[in-house]
Motif scaffolding. Structure first.
Motif, short mmCIF file in Angstrom:
data_model
loop_
_atom_site.label_atom_id
_atom_site.label_comp_id
_atom_site.label_asym_id
_atom_site.label_seq_id
_atom_site.Cartn_x
_atom_site.Cartn_y
_atom_site.Cartn_z
N VAL A 67 4.62 5.55 -5.74
CA VAL A 67 5.21 5.23 -7.03
C VAL A 67 4.62 6.11 -8.14
O VAL A 67 3.44 6.49 -8.10
CB VAL A 67 5.06 3.74 -7.37
CG1 VAL A 67 3.62 3.40 -7.80
CG2 VAL A 67 6.04 3.31 -8.44
N ARG A 68 5.47 6.44 -9.08
CA ARG A 68 5.08 7.21 -10.26
C ARG A 68 5.63 6.51 -11.50
O ARG A 68 6.58 5.73 -11.41
CB ARG A 68 5.64 8.64 -10.21
CG ARG A 68 5.24 9.44 -8.99
CD ARG A 68 3.76 9.86 -9.07
NE ARG A 68 3.35 10.57 -7.87
CZ ARG A 68 2.69 10.03 -6.85
NH1 ARG A 68 2.35 8.77 -6.87
NH2 ARG A 68 2.35 10.75 -5.81
N THR A 114 14.63 4.54 -6.89
CA THR A 114 13.81 5.74 -6.72
C THR A 114 12.69 5.49 -5.72
O THR A 114 12.40 6.33 -4.87
CB THR A 114 13.23 6.19 -8.07
OG1 THR A 114 14.30 6.31 -9.02
CG2 THR A 114 12.51 7.52 -7.94
N LEU A 115 12.09 4.32 -5.80
CA LEU A 115 11.01 3.97 -4.88
C LEU A 115 11.52 3.94 -3.43
O LEU A 115 10.85 4.41 -2.52
CB LEU A 115 10.42 2.61 -5.26
CG LEU A 115 9.28 2.06 -4.40
CD1 LEU A 115 8.10 3.02 -4.38
CD2 LEU A 115 8.85 0.70 -4.90
N ARG A 131 0.83 -1.21 0.00
CA ARG A 131 0.00 0.00 0.00
C ARG A 131 0.87 1.26 0.00
O ARG A 131 0.60 2.21 -0.72
CB ARG A 131 -0.94 -0.01 1.20
CG ARG A 131 -1.78 1.24 1.31
CD ARG A 131 -2.74 1.16 2.44
NE ARG A 131 -3.84 0.29 2.02
CZ ARG A 131 -4.72 -0.24 2.84
NH1 ARG A 131 -4.65 -0.02 4.13
NH2 ARG A 131 -5.68 -1.00 2.38
N GLN A 132 1.93 1.29 0.83
CA GLN A 132 2.84 2.44 0.86
C GLN A 132 3.51 2.64 -0.49
O GLN A 132 3.61 3.76 -0.99
CB GLN A 132 3.92 2.25 1.93
CG GLN A 132 3.44 2.35 3.33
CD GLN A 132 4.48 1.85 4.33
OE1 GLN A 132 5.26 0.95 4.02
NE2 GLN A 132 4.47 2.43 5.50
N ALA A 133 3.99 1.55 -1.05
CA ALA A 133 4.69 1.64 -2.33
C ALA A 133 3.77 2.16 -3.42
O ALA A 133 4.15 3.04 -4.20
CB ALA A 133 5.24 0.27 -2.71
N ILE A 134 2.55 1.66 -3.47
CA ILE A 134 1.60 2.11 -4.49
C ILE A 134 1.29 3.60 -4.32
O ILE A 134 1.13 4.32 -5.30
CB ILE A 134 0.32 1.24 -4.45
CG1 ILE A 134 0.63 -0.15 -5.01
CG2 ILE A 134 -0.82 1.91 -5.21
CD1 ILE A 134 -0.48 -1.16 -4.86
#
Length: 176
Positions: A140-141, A148-149, A134-137
């Motif tokens: 993320v771009r 970068t993530l 959930r945090q990663a989503i």
């Protein structure tokens, strides 16, 4: 529960070392899947990924990769890095009590000489990164890679150590 994500570019040998170290996590039921993101390799990384039961991507966008991850938690790791004994139990415990991003402790056995540590910019992935899907989503771009993530995350430090990827790369160079 945990999806392992690793980016590779001509790092078949290093990836094999990492996958070998992660097998125990799969046996214990912690690791649900492993995703290998290829950045234009010319070695046998695709065959290695397929033989190890990993999902292999040679054309990918990080948003799509994260959507495809089966685990609620992600473990971003460099090819060649190897978590040390105790990592499985610690991640089980950590994930049950918090949602904060984390990284492994520096290896006490494998450290760069003091003068090489001063002033060097460390990779955000050098000690692995664990965070919720959930945090990663949410951060993320399009165009993001794993580095970068992982950059800019405030990470707690776990007790378990990790042997950094540069150790495996050094060992490979000495063997060649």
């Amino acid at each position: 529960m945990l999806t392992i994500i690793m980016e590779c570019r001509d790092q078949e040998t290093e990836a094999a070392h990492t996958l070998n170290a992660l097998v125990s996590g799969a046996v214990e039921g912690l690791v649900s899947d492993v995703l290998i993101l290829d950045k234009g390799s010319s070695d046998g990384i695709q065959k290695l990924a397929e033989a190890a039961g990993c999902r292999y991507y040679d054309d990918w966008d990080m948003k799509d990769v994260l959507d495809a991850a089966r685990g609620d938690w992600l473990f971003l790791i460099e090819p060649g890095a190897r978590p040390q004994p105790g990592w499985i139990e610690e991640i089980f415990e950590y994930a049950s009590v918090t949602r904060d991003p984390a990284r492994f402790s520096d290896s006490r056995t494998f450290r760069k000489p003091f003068l090489k540590r001063i002033g060097r910019k460390r990779s955000a992935l050098e000690n692995g990164v664990i965070l919720t899907k959930r945090q990663a989503i949410s951060i993320v771009r399009t165009g993001f890679d794993l580095e970068t993530l992982a950059s800019g995350l405030k990470k707690r430090v776990l007790r378990s150590e990790i042997i950094p990827a540069w150790v495996t790369a050094r060992e490979r160079a000495l063997a060649d």
